[in-house]
Design a protein around this motif. Sequence first.
Motif, PDB file in Angstrom:
ATOM      1  N   UNK A 292       1.102  -0.744   0.519  1.00 20.81           N
ATOM      2  CA  UNK A 292      -0.277   0.036   0.056  1.00 20.81           C
ATOM      3  C   UNK A 292       0.643   1.254  -0.205  1.00 20.81           C
ATOM      4  N   UNK A 293       2.136   1.270   0.600  1.00 21.26           N
ATOM      5  CA  UNK A 293       3.058   1.850  -0.035  1.00 21.26           C
ATOM      6  C   UNK A 293       4.592   1.857  -0.657  1.00 21.26           C
ATOM      7  N   UNK A 294       4.675   3.225  -0.914  1.00 24.93           N
ATOM      8  CA  UNK A 294       6.096   2.974  -1.693  1.00 24.93           C
ATOM      9  C   UNK A 294       6.772   3.532  -1.802  1.00 24.93           C
ATOM     10  N   UNK A 295       8.379   3.349  -1.185  1.00 24.27           N
ATOM     11  CA  UNK A 295       9.310   5.085  -1.240  1.00 24.27           C
ATOM     12  C   UNK A 295      10.150   4.361  -2.414  1.00 24.27           C
ATOM     13  N   UNK A 296      10.338   5.402  -3.122  1.00 25.65           N
ATOM     14  CA  UNK A 296      11.007   5.561  -4.591  1.00 25.65           C
ATOM     15  C   UNK A 296      13.177   6.506  -4.673  1.00 25.65           C
ATOM     16  N   UNK A 297      13.731   5.902  -4.215  1.00 28.43           N
ATOM     17  CA  UNK A 297      15.169   6.770  -3.751  1.00 28.43           C
ATOM     18  C   UNK A 297      15.661   6.559  -5.052  1.00 28.43           C
ATOM     19  N   UNK A 298      16.027   7.963  -5.462  1.00 29.56           N
ATOM     20  CA  UNK A 298      16.858   8.240  -6.682  1.00 29.56           C
ATOM     21  C   UNK A 298      18.453   9.252  -6.634  1.00 29.56           C
ATOM     22  N   UNK A 299      19.041   8.898  -7.210  1.00 32.30           N
ATOM     23  CA  UNK A 299      20.665   9.853  -6.557  1.00 32.30           C
ATOM     24  C   UNK A 299      20.668  10.241  -7.767  1.00 32.30           C
ATOM     25  N   UNK A 300      21.184  11.996  -8.181  1.00 29.90           N
ATOM     26  CA  UNK A 300      20.553  12.682  -9.290  1.00 29.90           C
ATOM     27  C   UNK A 300      21.989  12.159 -10.623  1.00 29.90           C
ATOM     28  N   UNK A 301      23.600  12.160  -9.812  1.00 33.52           N
ATOM     29  CA  UNK A 301      24.168  11.463 -11.100  1.00 33.52           C
ATOM     30  C   UNK A 301      24.230  10.065 -11.556  1.00 33.52           C
ATOM     31  N   UNK A 302      23.539   9.425 -11.262  1.00 31.78           N
ATOM     32  CA  UNK A 302      23.277   7.969 -11.377  1.00 31.78           C
ATOM     33  C   UNK A 302      22.365   7.407 -12.801  1.00 31.78           C
ATOM     34  N   UNK A 303      23.122   6.680 -13.501  1.00 27.75           N
ATOM     35  CA  UNK A 303      22.306   6.719 -14.436  1.00 27.75           C
ATOM     36  C   UNK A 303      20.754   5.882 -14.552  1.00 27.75           C
ATOM     37  N   UNK A 304      20.466   5.096 -13.432  1.00 28.28           N
ATOM     38  CA  UNK A 304      19.677   4.127 -13.791  1.00 28.28           C
ATOM     39  C   UNK A 304      18.263   5.763 -12.431  1.00 28.28           C
ATOM     40  N   UNK A 305      19.477   7.098 -12.831  1.00 30.67           N
ATOM     41  CA  UNK A 305      17.652   7.756 -11.856  1.00 30.67           C
ATOM     42  C   UNK A 305      16.722   7.575 -12.424  1.00 30.67           C
ATOM     43  N   UNK A 306      16.497   8.060 -13.898  1.00 23.48           N
ATOM     44  CA  UNK A 306      15.202   7.716 -15.082  1.00 23.48           C
ATOM     45  C   UNK A 306      14.950   7.057 -15.107  1.00 23.48           C
ATOM     46  N   UNK A 307      15.111   5.648 -15.058  1.00 25.03           N
ATOM     47  CA  UNK A 307      14.639   4.426 -14.480  1.00 25.03           C
ATOM     48  C   UNK A 307      13.231   4.597 -12.900  1.00 25.03           C
ATOM     49  N   UNK A 308      13.928   5.219 -12.019  1.00 27.00           N
ATOM     50  CA  UNK A 308      13.023   4.651 -11.164  1.00 27.00           C
ATOM     51  C   UNK A 308      12.489   5.761 -10.805  1.00 27.00           C
ATOM     52  N   UNK A 309      12.763   7.270 -11.191  1.00 26.53           N
ATOM     53  CA  UNK A 309      11.635   8.246 -11.697  1.00 26.53           C
ATOM     54  C   UNK A 309      10.124   7.491 -12.960  1.00 26.53           C
ATOM     55  N   UNK A 310      10.595   7.296 -14.070  1.00 24.54           N
ATOM     56  CA  UNK A 310       9.560   6.118 -14.537  1.00 24.54           C
ATOM     57  C   UNK A 310       9.181   5.012 -13.585  1.00 24.54           C
ATOM     58  N   UNK A 311       9.321   4.761 -13.564  1.00 22.19           N
ATOM     59  CA  UNK A 311       8.706   4.006 -12.379  1.00 22.19           C
ATOM     60  C   UNK A 311       7.867   4.446 -11.284  1.00 22.19           C
ATOM     61  N   UNK A 312       7.938   5.368 -10.838  1.00 23.37           N
ATOM     62  CA  UNK A 312       7.104   6.142 -10.035  1.00 23.37           C
ATOM     63  C   UNK A 312       5.903   6.552 -10.596  1.00 23.37           C
ATOM     64  N   UNK A 313       6.082   6.965 -11.751  1.00 24.63           N
ATOM     65  CA  UNK A 313       5.009   7.691 -13.030  1.00 24.63           C
ATOM     66  C   UNK A 313       4.230   6.279 -13.536  1.00 24.63           C
ATOM     67  N   UNK A 314       5.016   5.685 -13.954  1.00 20.92           N
ATOM     68  CA  UNK A 314       3.783   4.475 -14.348  1.00 20.92           C
ATOM     69  C   UNK A 314       3.057   4.033 -13.233  1.00 20.92           C
TER      70      UNK A 314
END
Length: 339
Positions: free
Chosen positions: A265-287
């Motif tokens: 029922x709850x999700x936290x996605x943590x990303x780092x600005x200089x991580x090449x995987x950052x936008x995958x984490x952002x997209x995951x939360x968006x989707x």
Amino acid sequence: MEPHSNSSKSEVAFEWPSIIRVYKDGRVERFFETDVVPPSTDPETGVSCKDVTIPVAAAAAAPSKPSSHVVSARLFLPKLADSRKLPLLIYFHGGGFFVSSPFSAVYHNYLKAVVAEANVVAVSVNYGKAPEHPIPAAYEDSWAAIQWAASHRDGDGPEAWLNEHADFGRVFLSGESAGANIAHNMAMVAGKPERGLNIRLLGVALVHPYFWGSSPIGPEALHPDKRAELDWIWPFVCPSTPDSDEPWINPMADGAPRLAGLGCRRVLVCVAEKDLLRDRGRLYREVLGGSGWAGVAEMMETEGEGHAFHLYDLGGEKAKDLIRRLATFFNGDMSPLMS
């Protein structure tokens, strides 16, 4: 340095210098995070830990494994101030599915810091690593560990720390990088009633999750060398389904199961600005937010840092901020979701 096949040494099939070497006869040498910290009680924080072996019978979800295969874990218990039961964290370490363990200093020290800050009971899972145990071994082992933990729900399981101190109304999954990938996939399995999990997951915290895909997104196209370094990992750890749009590694791909089925029922996605995987984490939360999933998704981004920075700088303020954010997540007021 990008990994490569080594033709100058006929016995070596594959090598990533200073990380792993695979020989043609199947032997594997690892050179990264192979140290083992013995279990103990930390005099500074009061956090105790011990190692357990999960019976093979609990791993019935993995019938293809030889009978000698076992799943192990390191348990962490914070210094107890009273008799209240505490949130239970089931944790999966990173390492690309092929290196590291809960017993290495980097993950032992990190879990110790999280447990001390968040005041949770933790089970850190030692799942099988590729290439000896290719995907889906990591998922099968992790699911077996979740089932084993859940067997303590009624206070009559084999491990006293879980019977006496874990609150099975507040169960969380978390992981770093490949471990965050595992946490996501385990939450998807937990969302299937036919899998028979007898506990409900409250939340999942994904820290710098390792998701990937065949088509570059965000800044990935600007860094072909770094992208090539990541492109090789999935076929190496999952030779049976090497496509990087396989839903296990790309849950946002067309045709992947809808994230609405996430079993928490709850999700936290943590990303780092200089991580090449950052936008995958952002997209995951968006989707996830647009999937019809009924939970609450939160995001934390650390500026100026790269992938898994906090594991190697636990004393730094940004690492402490991340750990505090996780502690808040594991102890948050869930009343809006309980109605």
